[in-house]
Write a protein that holds these residues in place. Sequence first.
Motif, mmCIF file in Angstrom:
data_model
loop_
_atom_site.group_PDB
_atom_site.id
_atom_site.type_symbol
_atom_site.label_atom_id
_atom_site.label_comp_id
_atom_site.label_asym_id
_atom_site.label_seq_id
_atom_site.Cartn_x
_atom_site.Cartn_y
_atom_site.Cartn_z
ATOM 1 N N HIS A 187 0.845 -1.200 0.000
ATOM 2 C CA HIS A 187 0.000 0.000 0.000
ATOM 3 C C HIS A 187 0.876 1.243 0.000
ATOM 4 N N ALA A 188 0.366 2.305 -0.585
ATOM 5 C CA ALA A 188 1.102 3.568 -0.628
ATOM 6 C C ALA A 188 0.128 4.724 -0.737
ATOM 7 N N ARG A 189 0.549 5.870 -0.259
ATOM 8 C CA ARG A 189 -0.246 7.099 -0.458
ATOM 9 C C ARG A 189 -0.064 7.517 -1.915
ATOM 10 N N ILE A 190 -1.166 7.656 -2.638
ATOM 11 C CA ILE A 190 -1.093 7.811 -4.092
ATOM 12 C C ILE A 190 -1.192 9.257 -4.559
ATOM 13 N N GLY A 191 -1.231 10.205 -3.626
ATOM 14 C CA GLY A 191 -1.219 11.604 -4.018
ATOM 15 C C GLY A 191 -2.328 11.958 -4.989
ATOM 16 N N SER A 192 -1.976 12.686 -6.026
ATOM 17 C CA SER A 192 -2.982 13.253 -6.924
ATOM 18 C C SER A 192 -3.673 12.246 -7.828
ATOM 19 N N ASN A 193 -3.285 10.968 -7.781
ATOM 20 C CA ASN A 193 -4.121 9.964 -8.435
ATOM 21 C C ASN A 193 -5.518 9.962 -7.826
ATOM 22 N N THR A 194 -5.619 10.476 -6.599
ATOM 23 C CA THR A 194 -6.920 10.660 -5.952
ATOM 24 C C THR A 194 -7.858 11.468 -6.841
ATOM 25 N N LYS A 195 -7.306 12.426 -7.578
ATOM 26 C CA LYS A 195 -8.134 13.283 -8.419
ATOM 27 C C LYS A 195 -8.851 12.495 -9.514
ATOM 28 N N THR A 196 -8.198 11.483 -10.062
ATOM 29 C CA THR A 196 -8.836 10.700 -11.124
ATOM 30 C C THR A 196 -10.009 9.904 -10.559
ATOM 31 N N PHE A 197 -9.832 9.331 -9.379
ATOM 32 C CA PHE A 197 -10.944 8.629 -8.731
ATOM 33 C C PHE A 197 -12.103 9.600 -8.474
ATOM 34 N N THR A 198 -11.771 10.782 -7.969
ATOM 35 C CA THR A 198 -12.800 11.760 -7.617
ATOM 36 C C THR A 198 -13.529 12.278 -8.851
ATOM 37 N N GLU A 350 -1.033 -2.629 6.156
ATOM 38 C CA GLU A 350 0.105 -3.485 5.821
ATOM 39 C C GLU A 350 -0.247 -4.317 4.596
ATOM 40 N N PRO A 351 0.760 -4.716 3.815
ATOM 41 C CA PRO A 351 2.160 -4.310 3.904
ATOM 42 C C PRO A 351 2.373 -2.958 3.229
ATOM 43 N N HIS A 352 3.438 -2.301 3.597
ATOM 44 C CA HIS A 352 3.773 -1.026 2.951
ATOM 45 C C HIS A 352 5.242 -0.718 3.172
ATOM 46 N N ALA A 353 5.797 0.055 2.268
ATOM 47 C CA ALA A 353 7.139 0.590 2.467
ATOM 48 C C ALA A 353 7.041 1.815 3.374
ATOM 49 N N HIS A 354 8.177 2.261 3.890
ATOM 50 C CA HIS A 354 8.202 3.432 4.767
ATOM 51 C C HIS A 354 8.709 4.653 3.996
ATOM 52 N N VAL A 355 8.258 5.824 4.438
ATOM 53 C CA VAL A 355 8.697 7.079 3.826
ATOM 54 C C VAL A 355 9.239 7.983 4.919
ATOM 55 N N TYR A 356 10.128 8.895 4.510
ATOM 56 C CA TYR A 356 10.885 9.671 5.491
ATOM 57 C C TYR A 356 10.961 11.140 5.091
ATOM 58 N N TYR A 357 11.271 11.953 6.100
ATOM 59 C CA TYR A 357 11.454 13.394 5.872
ATOM 60 C C TYR A 357 12.696 13.840 6.632
ATOM 61 N N ARG A 358 13.539 14.618 5.951
ATOM 62 C CA ARG A 358 14.791 15.089 6.535
ATOM 63 C C ARG A 358 14.732 16.603 6.712
ATOM 64 N N TYR A 359 15.033 17.059 7.930
ATOM 65 C CA TYR A 359 15.100 18.500 8.182
ATOM 66 C C TYR A 359 16.077 18.741 9.331
ATOM 67 N N GLU A 360 16.823 19.814 9.237
ATOM 68 C CA GLU A 360 17.780 20.212 10.280
ATOM 69 C C GLU A 360 18.654 19.022 10.709
ATOM 70 N N ASP A 361 19.160 18.289 9.734
ATOM 71 C CA ASP A 361 20.042 17.140 9.987
ATOM 72 C C ASP A 361 19.360 16.009 10.747
ATOM 73 N N THR A 362 18.034 16.018 10.750
ATOM 74 C CA THR A 362 17.272 14.955 11.407
ATOM 75 C C THR A 362 16.389 14.267 10.371
ATOM 76 N N THR A 383 -2.763 0.428 -4.080
ATOM 77 C CA THR A 383 -1.658 -0.450 -4.460
ATOM 78 C C THR A 383 -1.447 -0.348 -5.963
ATOM 79 N N SER A 384 -0.290 -0.761 -6.428
ATOM 80 C CA SER A 384 -0.052 -0.735 -7.878
ATOM 81 C C SER A 384 -1.036 -1.650 -8.588
ATOM 82 N N GLN A 385 -1.442 -2.736 -7.937
ATOM 83 C CA GLN A 385 -2.404 -3.666 -8.526
ATOM 84 C C GLN A 385 -3.765 -3.004 -8.696
ATOM 85 N N ASP A 386 -4.246 -2.345 -7.638
ATOM 86 C CA ASP A 386 -5.548 -1.685 -7.716
ATOM 87 C C ASP A 386 -5.528 -0.528 -8.712
#
Length: 498
Positions: A187-198, A350-362, A383-386
């Motif tokens: 699973h993943a957050r699909i961003g603006s692909n949401t617009k096509t569904f909507t 689940e299952p899903h990959a993890h995503v990260y954000y970097r700021y101020e060396d953290t 998902t890519s399948q869906d």
Amino acid sequence: MTITLSDQDKSTLRIAAYGAVTLMTAAGAAGQPHKIATNGSIALGSATGLIGHVLADHPEAKDLTGRSVAEIADRVLPALTTAMNLLKRQDPAEADNFRKTVLVAAESAQMPQDRPSPAAAEMVRKITEALDAAVPDRPELQKAIEEIVESGFLGVALRVRDEQGEWAGSAGAAELGGTAKPPVHGHARIGSNTKTFTATLVLQLVAEGKIHLDTPAADYLPELGLDRRITVRMLLQHTSGLFNFTGEVYDDGTIVHGIPVPYSTTGREWVDKRFHTYKPEDLVRLSLSKPARFEPGTGWSYSNTNYVLARLLIEKVTGRSLAEEMQRRILDPLGLTGTVVPDASPEIPEPHAHVYYRYEDTTIDITRHNPSWVSTGGDMISTSQDLATFISALVSGKLLPAPLLAEMCTPHSTGLPNMDYGLGVFVQRTDCGGTVITHNGGTVGSAALMYTTPDGGKTLTAVLNWVDDADMSVAAAFQNAQKRLVNEVFCGTAQPAN
């Protein structure tokens, strides 16, 4: 021997597989399967003739008495893999159905057990791996995603459906410091692909006469005080001129902020407020408090505000939440069990990959965050399948009547090179002169790609995860990755990722 499967053959394969897997997962340590397993063996016995040839030595109940779960697996897994390979070559959509049937069987067989045995759990894992391994050998696709990872991404999972069947693979890592690849069915957050569904949902309501494309949106949402020149069509087409509540970058380089977002100077504030809940109405009111970019209908500018208004429009006309309508009209009919409208929930299945954000060396893990900050501009999970099933069904006419589908896919100039826009989709020319219908989506640390030929016969879907930052350091690599995959899949050529 060349085998061509009829619809009845495909149905029989599903029934047979259900029986086989039920036997496998429900068999106890003493070799005494549950009643459901006995019923499953009867269904499995129906696999005769052509399908019997496909499944080869399918087991019967009497053969399994006293057998261990491992021994049962040895009999069944090769047959499942054979069937999956055959279906993927001839009917990728039916292969999806087959996979779901098999996994439902595995889960159902364990439900009556208070404590499912470790052996049964291990068999479910092996079943899933066997199905996922049943893919054509496509070294050129694997090489492409490996090079994309090397260009700056943490991981990539790709799915392609074309004349060679269906291929799914992944490269890189599912999380920082880990060795496991991203799950191909993750699973993943699909961003603006949401617009096509909507947009699809809005057009279904247009087909029913509940909404009219060229009616002022203010007629449906009078409480918001919208400019009456803004029509429903303009919302779906991004020609309303409304300020984008996630911020605007003007031609002279001026930036006008809206809500805190992960980019530019508001990155730290976004991190601190990443579990805050934004109401759709408040996002719209923020947008309306800012000057419009242009007079309605006189230009094109991508604005998340348009699709939050589309959400409110759907909810106002139907009297139900967007999540309910999406489930009832699109997700359930297409069997998109991996797709979620999360609203304000920070969870991701689940299952899903993890995503990260970097700021101020953290660097922090932001896989869990409240997606209401972007709302219907890009909050869905899939998902890519869906995504492959959805976009293929859409352009094949399974969700919209032909005249509205034609309007949806009619390109409108955006002023951007090779980026014409319809109603919730981009219409692009490939480097080799073909046409693809697409709408990619990016959200912090995550992106989803969704491409199809106009007839739905060839699709490319992918999810990517990475370490994001306020400067969007992977932006150029992301553009290169898209181009690389489109050329590889739709043109048969590729340039190495930069």
